[in-house]
Structure formats: C-alpha cells, structure tokens
Design an enzyme around this catalytic site. Sequence first.
Site, PDB file in Angstrom:
ATOM      1  N   LYS A   1       9.587   3.878  -4.290  1.00 44.29           N
ATOM      2  CA  LYS A   1       8.902   2.615  -4.587  1.00 44.29           C
ATOM      3  C   LYS A   1       9.260   2.189  -6.016  1.00 44.29           C
ATOM      4  O   LYS A   1       8.497   2.396  -6.972  1.00 44.29           O
ATOM      5  CB  LYS A   1       7.393   2.826  -4.429  1.00 44.29           C
ATOM      6  CG  LYS A   1       6.563   1.565  -4.539  1.00 44.29           C
ATOM      7  CD  LYS A   1       5.095   1.908  -4.333  1.00 44.29           C
ATOM      8  CE  LYS A   1       4.200   0.761  -4.662  1.00 44.29           C
ATOM      9  NZ  LYS A   1       2.774   1.077  -4.491  1.00 44.29           N
TER      10      LYS A   1
ATOM     11  N   LYS B   1      -1.623  -8.385  -4.431  1.00 49.13           N
ATOM     12  CA  LYS B   1      -0.767  -7.750  -5.431  1.00 49.13           C
ATOM     13  C   LYS B   1       0.475  -7.136  -4.793  1.00 49.13           C
ATOM     14  O   LYS B   1       0.429  -6.656  -3.666  1.00 49.13           O
ATOM     15  CB  LYS B   1      -1.531  -6.643  -6.152  1.00 49.13           C
ATOM     16  CG  LYS B   1      -2.616  -7.169  -7.051  1.00 49.13           C
ATOM     17  CD  LYS B   1      -3.062  -6.159  -8.066  1.00 49.13           C
ATOM     18  CE  LYS B   1      -4.289  -5.404  -7.634  1.00 49.13           C
ATOM     19  NZ  LYS B   1      -4.878  -4.585  -8.692  1.00 49.13           N
TER      20      LYS B   1
ATOM     21  N   LYS C   1       2.429   4.230 -12.497  1.00 45.16           N
ATOM     22  CA  LYS C   1       2.261   3.668 -11.149  1.00 45.16           C
ATOM     23  C   LYS C   1       1.999   2.168 -11.241  1.00 45.16           C
ATOM     24  O   LYS C   1       1.241   1.706 -12.089  1.00 45.16           O
ATOM     25  CB  LYS C   1       1.084   4.385 -10.479  1.00 45.16           C
ATOM     26  CG  LYS C   1       0.971   3.984  -9.052  1.00 45.16           C
ATOM     27  CD  LYS C   1       0.397   5.051  -8.201  1.00 45.16           C
ATOM     28  CE  LYS C   1      -0.102   4.396  -6.927  1.00 45.16           C
ATOM     29  NZ  LYS C   1       0.868   4.219  -5.917  1.00 45.16           N
TER      30      LYS C   1
HETATM   31  N1  LIG Z   1      -1.222  -3.732  -3.598  1.00 43.90           N
HETATM   32  C1  LIG Z   1      -2.414  -3.227  -3.491  1.00 43.90           C
HETATM   33  O1  LIG Z   1      -3.417  -3.884  -3.754  1.00 43.90           O
HETATM   34  C2  LIG Z   1      -2.566  -1.799  -3.014  1.00 43.90           C
HETATM   35  C3  LIG Z   1      -3.836  -1.330  -2.650  1.00 43.90           C
HETATM   36  C4  LIG Z   1      -3.946  -0.019  -2.155  1.00 43.90           C
HETATM   37  C5  LIG Z   1      -2.830   0.782  -2.058  1.00 43.90           C
HETATM   38  N2  LIG Z   1      -1.616   0.284  -2.452  1.00 43.90           N
HETATM   39  C6  LIG Z   1      -0.425   1.121  -2.334  1.00 43.90           C
HETATM   40  O2  LIG Z   1      -0.221   1.442  -0.965  1.00 43.90           O
HETATM   41  C7  LIG Z   1       0.523   2.660  -0.903  1.00 43.90           C
HETATM   42  C8  LIG Z   1      -0.031   3.552   0.177  1.00 43.90           C
HETATM   43  O3  LIG Z   1       0.084   2.878   1.383  1.00 43.90           O
HETATM   44  P1  LIG Z   1       0.005   3.613   2.806  1.00 43.90           P
HETATM   45  O4  LIG Z   1      -1.144   4.516   2.837  1.00 43.90           O
HETATM   46  O5  LIG Z   1       0.077   2.541   3.797  1.00 43.90           O
HETATM   47  O6  LIG Z   1       1.249   4.577   2.817  1.00 43.90           O
HETATM   48  P2  LIG Z   1       2.804   4.325   2.963  1.00 43.90           P
HETATM   49  O7  LIG Z   1       3.159   2.907   2.737  1.00 43.90           O
HETATM   50  O8  LIG Z   1       3.428   5.346   2.081  1.00 43.90           O
HETATM   51  O9  LIG Z   1       3.102   4.653   4.504  1.00 43.90           O
HETATM   52  C9  LIG Z   1       3.013   5.956   4.940  1.00 43.90           C
HETATM   53  C10 LIG Z   1       3.967   6.267   6.077  1.00 43.90           C
HETATM   54  O10 LIG Z   1       3.425   5.811   7.290  1.00 43.90           O
HETATM   55  C11 LIG Z   1       4.471   5.340   8.125  1.00 43.90           C
HETATM   56  N3  LIG Z   1       3.871   4.402   9.059  1.00 43.90           N
HETATM   57  C12 LIG Z   1       3.500   3.134   8.809  1.00 43.90           C
HETATM   58  N4  LIG Z   1       2.893   2.620   9.885  1.00 43.90           N
HETATM   59  C13 LIG Z   1       2.885   3.563  10.831  1.00 43.90           C
HETATM   60  C14 LIG Z   1       2.376   3.616  12.162  1.00 43.90           C
HETATM   61  N5  LIG Z   1       1.729   2.594  12.707  1.00 43.90           N
HETATM   62  N6  LIG Z   1       2.557   4.756  12.869  1.00 43.90           N
HETATM   63  C15 LIG Z   1       3.175   5.821  12.322  1.00 43.90           C
HETATM   64  N7  LIG Z   1       3.647   5.832  11.055  1.00 43.90           N
HETATM   65  C16 LIG Z   1       3.510   4.723  10.320  1.00 43.90           C
HETATM   66  C17 LIG Z   1       5.426   4.703   7.143  1.00 43.90           C
HETATM   67  O11 LIG Z   1       6.709   4.614   7.709  1.00 43.90           O
HETATM   68  C18 LIG Z   1       5.349   5.648   5.974  1.00 43.90           C
HETATM   69  O12 LIG Z   1       6.288   6.677   6.127  1.00 43.90           O
HETATM   70  C19 LIG Z   1       0.496   3.267  -2.291  1.00 43.90           C
HETATM   71  O13 LIG Z   1       1.733   3.077  -2.905  1.00 43.90           O
HETATM   72  C20 LIG Z   1      -0.556   2.454  -3.022  1.00 43.90           C
HETATM   73  O14 LIG Z   1      -0.301   2.361  -4.383  1.00 43.90           O
HETATM   74  C21 LIG Z   1      -1.466  -0.973  -2.906  1.00 43.90           C
END
Ligand SMILES: NC(=O)c1ccc[n+]([C@@H]2O[C@H](COP(=O)([O-])OP(=O)(O)OC[C@H]3O[C@@H](n4cnc5c(N)ncnc54)[C@H](O)[C@@H]3O)[C@@H](O)[C@H]2O)c1
Length: 415
Positions: A97, A163, A172
């Site tokens: 990322k 965001k 981060k």
């Molecule tokens: N922008 C914001 O306001 C905000 C808020 C909270 C978190 N975040 C960010 O979000 C990230 C975490 O996001 P996350 O928890 O979605 O994790 P992630 O984006 O790392 O996804 C995790 C994994 O799940 C897999 N995946 C996605 N959908 C799937 C599905 N339906 N079935 C099986 N696998 C699937 C993806 O390929 C990936 O390997 C962190 O980087 C965090 O900083 C951002």
Amino acid sequence: MKPSLAVSPTEHPDVAAPELELSLGASRSWRFGVDLFEDVTSASFTRWIKTHLNDHRILVVMTPTVYRLYSQQLSACWSVLDVEPRVFVLACTEITKSIDAVMAVCRQAQEADIDRRGVLVSIGGGVCSDIVGLAASLLRRGISHVRIPTTLIGQVDAGIGLKGGVNFGVLKSYIGCFYPPKAVAVIPTFLRTLSEDGILQGIAEIVKLACVCDSALFEDVEATVTDLTRTRFQEPEAVAKKVLRRSISGMLTQLSENPFETVTLERAVDFGHTLSHPLEAATGYQLHHGFAVAIDIAFSAILASRLSLITEREALRIVHLLTNAGLPIYHAKLDGSLVEGAFDATKKHRNGALNLVVPTGIGRHTFVKDTNCLSMSLIGETIEYLQKASHTTARLPVDDAIRNQHENARNALRL
Ligand SMILES: NC(=O)c1ccc[n+]([C@@H]2O[C@H](COP(=O)([O-])OP(=O)(O)OC[C@H]3O[C@@H](n4cnc5c(N)ncnc54)[C@H](O)[C@@H]3O)[C@@H](O)[C@H]2O)c1
C-alpha cells in the site's frame, strides 16, 4: 478575511499597502449514496451499475482474490454497459500500500485512455479503496471513483468514508486525500468468502463505533458475535443486516458532522486509532489493522477505568466482547515506548492535542486532551493487565468477572 502581517506598514514605511487587494474563495458541495443490495446478480445492482457507470470510460481495480472469486459474476454486470471496462488486478496488501501502487493504477488509467469523465471502480478491501481513491484524486486533477467494498472493514468503514491514502515508510496513511466517492454499493453476500480473521477485523471496527456511539449496536454484537463470525455475517439474517445498517449509518453520521476533519480534531471514530497505527508499523504490518484496533480499544477501555472515567464493569464488558469474539487485546510489541511514541505522533496529527478517545460507558465517550494524567506507571500497569488477560487461562477472570456481575444482577432481581 484580511491577511495577518508580521509587521505593520506604519512601523516600516518601506512596506507599501498593495494597490489592489483581490481574493478568491470557493467551496464545492458533494453528496454520495451508500446503497445496499441483496447480491451481485440482483437486478437492482445491475441498474445501479448502469446509472453510475454507463457512458463513461471505466477502469475497474480489484484484488487477485476478488478477481478469482467474483470476476465471472461481475462480468455479467459489465455487460449492461455500452463500453466494456478495463479490469486491472492489483495485489493490495498493507506492505504494497504505497505510492507505487497508486502510480500503477494511474498507468493503467492512462493506457485505458481514461478521460476527465472517466471513473475508477475499486472492488476489494480497504487497502484497494484507499489506493484507488488516492489515484482518482490525482488523475487529471481529480476524476470520479465508485466503491464496491468486499470486506467487512470495507463495508462498515474504509469503503464508505471519503479518505484515500497510502503508507510512507513507517508512517501509516501519511500520503492521502479527502476525496469522496461518486457512489458506494454494499453487498453483504461478498462477506461469505471472507476468512474468519477477515470478519473479526471488521467486527473490531464495529465494536469501535458501538463502544463510543451506540449502546444498542454493542448489545446486538455482544449477543450474536459468535454466530455472525461463524456464518460470515449471513445468519441470523435479521441481526446481521441490522448490525451492518446501524454500523454504516452510525459511521456516516459521524463523518457527516466533520467530513474533512476541519470542524474539530476531536473525532469519536478515532477510538482505537491512536496506538493501532504505530503497532501495525512496529510489526512490519504483520498485525492486521483490525486486530491492532482491537488492542487499542482494550487498552483505552482499561486505561479509562483506571482513570475512573468508566466503571470497571463496563470496561471489562468491552474487553470481554473482544476476547469472546476471538479478537486480540495484547501484542508483544505493545510497550511503554510504543505508547509514548504513539501519543507524540498523535499530537502532531491532532494539532498539539492528544484527544485520546476513551469510553465513559457503553455508547459514550470523552477525550483525554493531554498526557499529564497518563503516567508511565499507569500505562505500564494497563499493558501488564492486558498481557495477563490475553492468555487463555488469564481470560477466565475477565469472563468470570462479567459472569459474576450477571449473576449478581440476576440474584438482585430474584430478591
Ligand atoms: N480510508 C479509511 O477511512 C479507512 C478506514 C478503515 C480502514 N482503512 C484501511 O483499510 C485497510 C484494511 O482493509 P481490509 O480489512 O478490507 O483489508 P484488506 O484491504 O487488506 O483486504 C484483506 C484481504 O481480503 C481479500 N478479500 C477482499 N474481499 C474478499 C472477499 N469477499 N472474500 C475473500 N477475500 C477477500 C483481499 O483480496 C485482501 O487480500 C487498512 O489499510 C486500513 O488502514 C481505511
């Protein structure tokens, strides 16, 4: 508004007043909808795709897992569009990322000849939507983007906010933007294929919101967390839908009050997001964001009880919900210096104030403004408590404490 001058013209006659003072002010209004659909194959979702994407050049960005699991179903959705979208499969992990991933999306957009009316579509977790949102804000000084979050964190938090951002060295989300999407589609059936960890990470963000803003949501999660995790948020259906809807609307309410974080730097949704970022970085991003948030929640709850801001019973109830769900409340990298460093970094981010969000009851919160009342011994005791409580055997006292309290309450009622 007049500019403030460091010196006044009367004190320094050489500094002449400008012949002409002009200024420009502008604001942009925006609004986006978060729509829930039964399934990718539902007619209403197809209509949504057509409404938001037809007659535009489209670049769809999805992760390899999402591509493998859903590209066939999704290709039926694209068939309603006049121009077939270009699909870019991008590995999205916390380690990748970075600005390089954003540039990779921009290159694909260039190759797909995405014009100013073009739209980027992110289909994946929070990492994917954060990268794509930032790329959209940069391309041609800003083109539209649409989000279809496929993880629980995506559906209740990352994908429904405004965001975007990427990591920079150990920092981060150091490079990022406030850049609202054009529209968001939430489809809970995507969650069926998530791992148990994937669900738990999302539950940590739901618990975050519930603890500080919504006691009814807390109670629903408390009562059903095991089933929700086991069934990947499909059963019990009514509760799963209610928890999703309440989490999304709660998050949108919080965001709408302070969308660009310009109104105040006291944000309830920062609960669980003070230690979590440095903790993730300290583990080389081996510890997932959601798990780091759970540890931060537990730390803040116990700290608050030691500061007498919340009753011990309520703090234990929060910790118990986390451990009962299977979320971590401690990590070996959590020590006094990490906490101190996290507080310093937070103060830089929150304009000199710590604004540590702590619960004052279930569904209520306050902000600890500075570090004066947070001695190193208090921090050390809090960490030590979490370390002990995190061992399987040491989990018993936490459970027992809650059980005893329930027992006492039941006895009192019998009387
Ligand atoms: N922008 C914001 O306001 C905000 C808020 C909270 C978190 N975040 C960010 O979000 C990230 C975490 O996001 P996350 O928890 O979605 O994790 P992630 O984006 O790392 O996804 C995790 C994994 O799940 C897999 N995946 C996605 N959908 C799937 C599905 N339906 N079935 C099986 N696998 C699937 C993806 O390929 C990936 O390997 C962190 O980087 C965090 O900083 C951002």
